[in-house]
Design a protein around this motif. Structure first.
Motif, PDB file in Angstrom:
ATOM      1  N   UNK A 287      -6.040   3.736   3.550  1.00  0.00           N
ATOM      2  CA  UNK A 287      -7.125   4.551   2.992  1.00  0.00           C
ATOM      3  C   UNK A 287      -6.786   5.017   1.580  1.00  0.00           C
ATOM      4  N   UNK A 288      -5.529   5.373   1.342  1.00  0.00           N
ATOM      5  CA  UNK A 288      -5.120   5.866   0.026  1.00  0.00           C
ATOM      6  C   UNK A 288      -5.228   4.776  -1.035  1.00  0.00           C
ATOM      7  N   UNK A 289      -4.865   3.550  -0.680  1.00  0.00           N
ATOM      8  CA  UNK A 289      -4.982   2.456  -1.644  1.00  0.00           C
ATOM      9  C   UNK A 289      -6.444   2.133  -1.906  1.00  0.00           C
ATOM     10  N   UNK A 290      -7.236   2.107  -0.862  1.00  0.00           N
ATOM     11  CA  UNK A 290      -8.650   1.769  -1.025  1.00  0.00           C
ATOM     12  C   UNK A 290      -9.402   2.838  -1.820  1.00  0.00           C
ATOM     13  N   UNK A 291      -8.953   4.089  -1.731  1.00  0.00           N
ATOM     14  CA  UNK A 291      -9.624   5.173  -2.450  1.00  0.00           C
ATOM     15  C   UNK A 291      -9.103   5.361  -3.867  1.00  0.00           C
ATOM     16  N   UNK A 292      -7.981   4.707  -4.184  1.00  0.00           N
ATOM     17  CA  UNK A 292      -7.384   4.868  -5.503  1.00  0.00           C
ATOM     18  C   UNK A 292      -6.407   6.018  -5.600  1.00  0.00           C
ATOM     19  N   UNK A 293      -6.081   6.653  -4.459  1.00  0.00           N
ATOM     20  CA  UNK A 293      -5.136   7.770  -4.471  1.00  0.00           C
ATOM     21  C   UNK A 293      -3.714   7.302  -4.771  1.00  0.00           C
TER      22      UNK A 293
ATOM     23  N   UNK B 155      -2.619   3.845   8.668  1.00  0.00           N
ATOM     24  CA  UNK B 155      -4.034   4.015   8.317  1.00  0.00           C
ATOM     25  C   UNK B 155      -4.235   4.861   7.069  1.00  0.00           C
ATOM     26  N   UNK B 156      -3.398   5.894   6.910  1.00  0.00           N
ATOM     27  CA  UNK B 156      -3.506   6.737   5.725  1.00  0.00           C
ATOM     28  C   UNK B 156      -3.070   5.980   4.468  1.00  0.00           C
ATOM     29  N   UNK B 157      -2.085   5.099   4.607  1.00  0.00           N
ATOM     30  CA  UNK B 157      -1.675   4.263   3.476  1.00  0.00           C
ATOM     31  C   UNK B 157      -2.836   3.391   3.012  1.00  0.00           C
TER      32      UNK B 157
ATOM     33  N   UNK C 124      -0.265   1.388  -5.004  1.00  0.00           N
ATOM     34  CA  UNK C 124       0.284   0.316  -4.181  1.00  0.00           C
ATOM     35  C   UNK C 124       0.775   0.912  -2.861  1.00  0.00           C
ATOM     36  N   UNK C 125       0.917   0.049  -1.856  1.00  0.00           N
ATOM     37  CA  UNK C 125       1.458   0.458  -0.560  1.00  0.00           C
ATOM     38  C   UNK C 125       2.404  -0.621  -0.049  1.00  0.00           C
ATOM     39  N   UNK C 126       3.321  -0.213   0.823  1.00  0.00           N
ATOM     40  CA  UNK C 126       4.193  -1.146   1.520  1.00  0.00           C
ATOM     41  C   UNK C 126       3.885  -1.053   3.003  1.00  0.00           C
ATOM     42  N   UNK C 127       3.405  -2.140   3.589  1.00  0.00           N
ATOM     43  CA  UNK C 127       3.092  -2.157   5.016  1.00  0.00           C
ATOM     44  C   UNK C 127       3.387  -3.542   5.577  1.00  0.00           C
ATOM     45  N   UNK C 128       3.461  -3.600   6.907  1.00  0.00           N
ATOM     46  CA  UNK C 128       3.528  -4.899   7.551  1.00  0.00           C
ATOM     47  C   UNK C 128       2.104  -5.376   7.826  1.00  0.00           C
ATOM     48  N   UNK C 129       1.891  -6.684   7.795  1.00  0.00           N
ATOM     49  CA  UNK C 129       0.561  -7.189   8.134  1.00  0.00           C
ATOM     50  C   UNK C 129       0.274  -7.017   9.622  1.00  0.00           C
ATOM     51  N   UNK C 130      -0.999  -6.898  10.027  1.00  0.00           N
ATOM     52  CA  UNK C 130      -2.169  -7.184   9.185  1.00  0.00           C
ATOM     53  C   UNK C 130      -2.814  -5.967   8.529  1.00  0.00           C
ATOM     54  N   UNK C 131      -2.330  -4.738   8.794  1.00  0.00           N
ATOM     55  CA  UNK C 131      -3.051  -3.571   8.308  1.00  0.00           C
ATOM     56  C   UNK C 131      -3.222  -3.553   6.792  1.00  0.00           C
ATOM     57  N   UNK C 132      -2.102  -3.673   6.071  1.00  0.00           N
ATOM     58  CA  UNK C 132      -2.208  -3.637   4.620  1.00  0.00           C
ATOM     59  C   UNK C 132      -2.992  -4.801   4.053  1.00  0.00           C
TER      60      UNK C 132
END
Length: 325
Positions: free
Chosen positions: A180-186, A176-178, A189-197
């Motif tokens: 949020x960080x991408x959506x806020x511009x912090x 969730x923090x990943x 890029x992020x590496x996650x498994x779907x569907x969260x990312x």
């Protein structure tokens, strides 16, 4: 052989704690009032990758095989080995290299099954990151040191002719923090498994890469040697149930999409279906442990810990559970 970043201090502390607690609580399991054998399984990431476990619990597959299974999500991969050592869970599933590192440090652990022999990651990037070259000097969000994403970022960058030091790794403790960080511009890029990312596309992010084609010892199920010795019947039942669950996920898209929503918290049919389709390229058809992948896990762990990898990994793999031996 691809080599990864060093183990974190947190993982090292976890290994030390596991050694101190090794063997505690390993007693022969007794059936509960319903005649089922209790079993706790710990997993390390909130994503669709563990749908084999979700389906097994939600649709009675474990109970069919005589097991009363409780699945517990651990905060990060550094908690897996200590949880096994303390008997908080009896089976742990996560990154194979973390288990291999614990073995190199003296833990008596054995691989008993595998559900995901490939990376299950996607890289989602901000709109201004058009190519991997655009990532140079930028921040990439990951969950924790020693996580799948930690290993995966190194592999992904190397596959694009880049080095890990070309980007800034930012550890954010959780998925969730990943997001949020991408959506806020912090981060860029992020590496996650779907569907969260995947849901970040609604905020303008785009998929820069996916890694399901790269081999990686990911869904590695491990147990302590003392538990394996005293509760072999339980583990035989688990293996049979896991084999059925892996078949179930492939033939029950609607049901599996429903549990993906339940366990990931992503309440979108489109996103859960997207995740399901993605993981059809990741999930194994059987829980058989591939020795080559375990050898890879030990090689990675040896590089990170500066210890010697075993030339023969077969003694760390219990391949007899499938036949009931």
């Amino acid at each position: 052989m691809r080599m990864k970043t060093c183990l974190s201090a947190a993982v090292a502390v976890g290994l030390a704690l596991s050694l101190a607690a090794c063997g505690r609580g390993a007693t022969k399991v007794k059936a509960d009032a319903n005649g089922l054998l209790p079993l706790k399984i710990g997993y390390t990431a909130p994503g669709a990758g563990y749908s084999d476990l979700y389906d097994g619990v939600e649709y009675g597959i474990f109970k069919k095989h005589g097991l009363n299974v409780t699945i517990t999500r651990l905060n990060d991969s550094s908690q897996l080995v200590p949880a096994l050592a303390s008997n908080s869970v009896q089976i742990g599933v996560g990154v194979g290299a973390d288990t291999a590192a614990a073995i190199l440090h003296g833990s008596d652990l054995h691989f008993i099954a595998m559900s995901e022999p490939h990376y299950n990651l996607e890289m989602w990037a901000a709109a201004d990151i058009k190519t991997f070259a655009d990532l140079k000097g930028k921040k990439v969000g990951l969950t924790s040191p020693g996580s799948q994403g930690d290993f995966g970022l190194t592999d992904l960058l190397e596959s694009k002719g880049m080095k890990r030091t070309d980007v800034q790794s930012t550890f954010l403790k959780g998925v969730p923090a990943e997001v949020a960080a991408l959506e806020s511009g912090a981060v860029s890029a992020i590496l996650t498994q779907p569907p969260q990312g995947t849901q970040t596309r609604e905020k303008g992010a785009h998929r820069l890469a996916e890694m399901s084609g790269l081999d990686f010892p990911l869904g590695s199920y491990a147990v302590e040697g003392a538990y394996l010795q005293k509760n072999r019947q339980v583990l035989q039942k688990f293996y049979a149930a896991e084999a059925e669950s892996l078949q179930y996920v492939r033939t029950h898209k609607k049901e599996t999409s429903a549990v993906i929503q339940k366990y990931t918290g992503v309440q979108s049919q489109e996103l859960s279906d997207y995740a399901y389709d993605f993981f059809l390229n990741v999930w194994q058809r059987t829980p058989a442990v591939d020795p080559k992948l375990i050898q890879q896990a030990f090689a990675e762990a040896a590089k990170n810990t500066h210890l010697k990898a075993p030339s023969d990994v077969s003694k760390y793999i219990d391949s007899g559970l499938a036949s009931g031996a």
